[in-house]
Write a protein that holds these residues in place. Structure first.
Motif, PDB file in Angstrom:
ATOM      1  N   THR A   1       0.820  -1.210   0.000  1.00 23.63           N
ATOM      2  CA  THR A   1       0.000   0.000   0.000  1.00 23.63           C
ATOM      3  C   THR A   1       0.854   1.260   0.000  1.00 23.63           C
ATOM      4  N   GLY A   2       2.147   1.125   0.306  1.00 25.05           N
ATOM      5  CA  GLY A   2       3.000   2.300   0.385  1.00 25.05           C
ATOM      6  C   GLY A   2       3.045   2.889   1.780  1.00 25.05           C
ATOM      7  N   LEU A   3       2.209   2.397   2.683  1.00 27.18           N
ATOM      8  CA  LEU A   3       2.247   2.893   4.069  1.00 27.18           C
ATOM      9  C   LEU A   3       3.345   2.172   4.824  1.00 27.18           C
ATOM     10  N   GLU A   4       4.096   2.918   5.583  1.00 26.88           N
ATOM     11  CA  GLU A   4       5.054   2.282   6.466  1.00 26.88           C
ATOM     12  C   GLU A   4       4.298   1.508   7.528  1.00 26.88           C
ATOM     13  N   LEU A   5       4.882   0.432   7.989  1.00 24.11           N
ATOM     14  CA  LEU A   5       4.229  -0.416   8.976  1.00 24.11           C
ATOM     15  C   LEU A   5       3.780   0.348  10.220  1.00 24.11           C
ATOM     16  N   PRO A   6       4.607   1.231  10.800  1.00 23.21           N
ATOM     17  CA  PRO A   6       4.124   1.980  11.976  1.00 23.21           C
ATOM     18  C   PRO A   6       2.905   2.854  11.667  1.00 23.21           C
ATOM     19  N   LEU A   7       2.846   3.419  10.477  1.00 20.96           N
ATOM     20  CA  LEU A   7       1.690   4.238  10.107  1.00 20.96           C
ATOM     21  C   LEU A   7       0.441   3.383   9.964  1.00 20.96           C
ATOM     22  N   LEU A   8       0.592   2.186   9.416  1.00 19.18           N
ATOM     23  CA  LEU A   8      -0.546   1.281   9.290  1.00 19.18           C
ATOM     24  C   LEU A   8      -1.037   0.859  10.675  1.00 19.18           C
ATOM     25  N   ARG A   9      -0.103   0.524  11.572  1.00 17.20           N
ATOM     26  CA  ARG A   9      -0.502   0.140  12.939  1.00 17.20           C
ATOM     27  C   ARG A   9      -1.257   1.281  13.617  1.00 17.20           C
ATOM     28  N   GLU A  10      -0.771   2.505  13.432  1.00 16.22           N
ATOM     29  CA  GLU A  10      -1.434   3.670  14.028  1.00 16.22           C
ATOM     30  C   GLU A  10      -2.844   3.835  13.452  1.00 16.22           C
ATOM     31  N   ARG A  11      -2.975   3.680  12.151  1.00 19.04           N
ATOM     32  CA  ARG A  11      -4.294   3.788  11.513  1.00 19.04           C
ATOM     33  C   ARG A  11      -5.232   2.694  12.019  1.00 19.04           C
ATOM     34  N   LEU A  12      -4.724   1.476  12.128  1.00 18.34           N
ATOM     35  CA  LEU A  12      -5.539   0.365  12.644  1.00 18.34           C
ATOM     36  C   LEU A  12      -5.988   0.644  14.076  1.00 18.34           C
ATOM     37  N   ASN A  13      -5.069   1.153  14.893  1.00 16.59           N
ATOM     38  CA  ASN A  13      -5.410   1.491  16.279  1.00 16.59           C
ATOM     39  C   ASN A  13      -6.529   2.523  16.334  1.00 16.59           C
ATOM     40  N   ARG A  14      -6.414   3.587  15.533  1.00 16.08           N
ATOM     41  CA  ARG A  14      -7.441   4.638  15.513  1.00 16.08           C
ATOM     42  C   ARG A  14      -8.795   4.095  15.061  1.00 16.08           C
ATOM     43  N   LEU A  15      -8.782   3.131  14.170  1.00 11.74           N
ATOM     44  CA  LEU A  15     -10.007   2.544  13.645  1.00 11.74           C
ATOM     45  C   LEU A  15     -10.624   1.542  14.621  1.00 11.74           C
ATOM     46  N   ILE A  16      -9.789   0.693  15.200  1.00 16.65           N
ATOM     47  CA  ILE A  16     -10.266  -0.453  15.972  1.00 16.65           C
ATOM     48  C   ILE A  16     -10.533  -0.130  17.439  1.00 16.65           C
TER      49      ILE A  16
ATOM     50  N   ARG B   1     -16.138 -10.867  15.399  1.00 15.06           N
ATOM     51  CA  ARG B   1     -17.199 -10.648  14.409  1.00 15.06           C
ATOM     52  C   ARG B   1     -17.352  -9.165  14.082  1.00 15.06           C
ATOM     53  N   GLU B   2     -17.400  -8.332  15.123  1.00 12.70           N
ATOM     54  CA  GLU B   2     -17.601  -6.893  14.922  1.00 12.70           C
ATOM     55  C   GLU B   2     -16.418  -6.239  14.195  1.00 12.70           C
ATOM     56  N   ILE B   3     -15.212  -6.603  14.602  1.00 13.60           N
ATOM     57  CA  ILE B   3     -14.027  -5.994  13.992  1.00 13.60           C
ATOM     58  C   ILE B   3     -13.844  -6.497  12.555  1.00 13.60           C
ATOM     59  N   ALA B   4     -14.149  -7.761  12.305  1.00 14.37           N
ATOM     60  CA  ALA B   4     -14.069  -8.284  10.935  1.00 14.37           C
ATOM     61  C   ALA B   4     -15.016  -7.513  10.016  1.00 14.37           C
ATOM     62  N   ALA B   5     -16.222  -7.240  10.487  1.00 12.39           N
ATOM     63  CA  ALA B   5     -17.190  -6.478   9.680  1.00 12.39           C
ATOM     64  C   ALA B   5     -16.672  -5.058   9.440  1.00 12.39           C
ATOM     65  N   LEU B   6     -16.129  -4.435  10.474  1.00 12.73           N
ATOM     66  CA  LEU B   6     -15.579  -3.088  10.337  1.00 12.73           C
ATOM     67  C   LEU B   6     -14.436  -3.064   9.323  1.00 12.73           C
ATOM     68  N   LEU B   7     -13.549  -4.040   9.405  1.00 10.12           N
ATOM     69  CA  LEU B   7     -12.401  -4.087   8.498  1.00 10.12           C
ATOM     70  C   LEU B   7     -12.835  -4.391   7.066  1.00 10.12           C
ATOM     71  N   ASP B   8     -13.901  -5.171   6.905  1.00 16.78           N
ATOM     72  CA  ASP B   8     -14.426  -5.423   5.558  1.00 16.78           C
ATOM     73  C   ASP B   8     -14.906  -4.134   4.913  1.00 16.78           C
ATOM     74  N   VAL B   9     -15.526  -3.259   5.701  1.00 11.51           N
ATOM     75  CA  VAL B   9     -16.031  -1.992   5.183  1.00 11.51           C
ATOM     76  C   VAL B   9     -14.887  -1.007   4.933  1.00 11.51           C
ATOM     77  N   GLU B  10     -14.022  -0.840   5.936  1.00 14.67           N
ATOM     78  CA  GLU B  10     -12.947   0.157   5.853  1.00 14.67           C
ATOM     79  C   GLU B  10     -11.769  -0.286   4.980  1.00 14.67           C
ATOM     80  N   ASP B  11     -11.498  -1.587   4.957  1.00 15.13           N
ATOM     81  CA  ASP B  11     -10.444  -2.187   4.132  1.00 15.13           C
ATOM     82  C   ASP B  11      -9.079  -1.505   4.278  1.00 15.13           C
ATOM     83  N   PRO B  12      -8.544  -1.387   5.509  1.00 21.38           N
ATOM     84  CA  PRO B  12      -7.265  -0.686   5.696  1.00 21.38           C
ATOM     85  C   PRO B  12      -6.034  -1.516   5.336  1.00 21.38           C
TER      86      PRO B  12
END
Length: 181
Positions: free
Chosen positions: A6-21, A66-77
């Motif tokens: 995706t071009g995102l550095e791993l720490p940036l992806l982890r931060e984005r996942l944290n903010r989402l989840i 179940r809830e987080i899987a549904a969220l990740l399916d929608v957001e697709d980070p």
């Protein structure tokens, strides 16, 4: 530096996942203790550690999954195949946030350091103090000041005797078919 497709550095992806989840987990009544993402070569792993003051059962992990899987399916980070794992932090729970360290003052902890403190990179002792900048750990009667910036990871050291005595006494209390008269 390691980059995902995706071009995102791993720490940036982890931060984005944290903010989402994290808000989603909290809205379900759980604390997100730690989020780990390992990209893997073909399939990544997204691991969530959740907790409540009462502890976590299998049903709790299933509900959050179940809830987080549904969220990740929608957001697709995450732009590659990955496996979602949800579990309790366990008896040797990771200590990540300042609140974790403050909650477990007086408990035995294991610290792994990025830089040595008094020539030691691993410390096992009693957590005596915690601030945003520094941890204080007592090891064999000696006090160590550990800068938070030098902390690689921290975990509780389980007191199995205490845990088993708690479980044993609650099992005896819950046993309605007791033969002790």
């Amino acid at each position: 530096a390691f980059f995902l497709a995706t071009g995102l550095e791993l720490p940036l992806l982890r931060e984005r996942l944290n903010r989402l989840i994290e808000p989603a987990v909290e809205s379900l009544g759980y604390e997100l203790v730690l989020l780990e993402f390992s990209p893997g070569l073909q399939t990544g792993t997204l691991r969530l550690y959740i907790d409540t003051p009462e502890g976590v059962a299998l049903e709790d992990c299933e509900k959050v999954s179940r809830e987080i899987a549904a969220l990740l399916d929608v957001e697709d980070p995450i732009q590659k195949a990955y496996r979602l794992e949800v579990s309790s932090p366990g008896l040797d729970r990771p200590l990540v946030k300042l609140e974790h360290f403050q909650r477990f003052l007086g408990e035995k902890v294991r610290l792994q350091l990025l830089a040595p403190v008094q020539k030691r990179k691993k410390l096992i002792g009693v957590l005596r103090g915690a601030s945003a900048e520094t941890l204080v750990i007592e090891v064999d009667g000696e006090s160590f000041q550990v800068p938070m910036a030098d902390l690689e990871r921290a975990r509780l050291v389980p007191d199995f005797a205490k845990e088993f005595s708690k479980k044993g006494s609650s099992a005896q209390e819950d046993d309605g078919d007791s033969t002790n008269e």
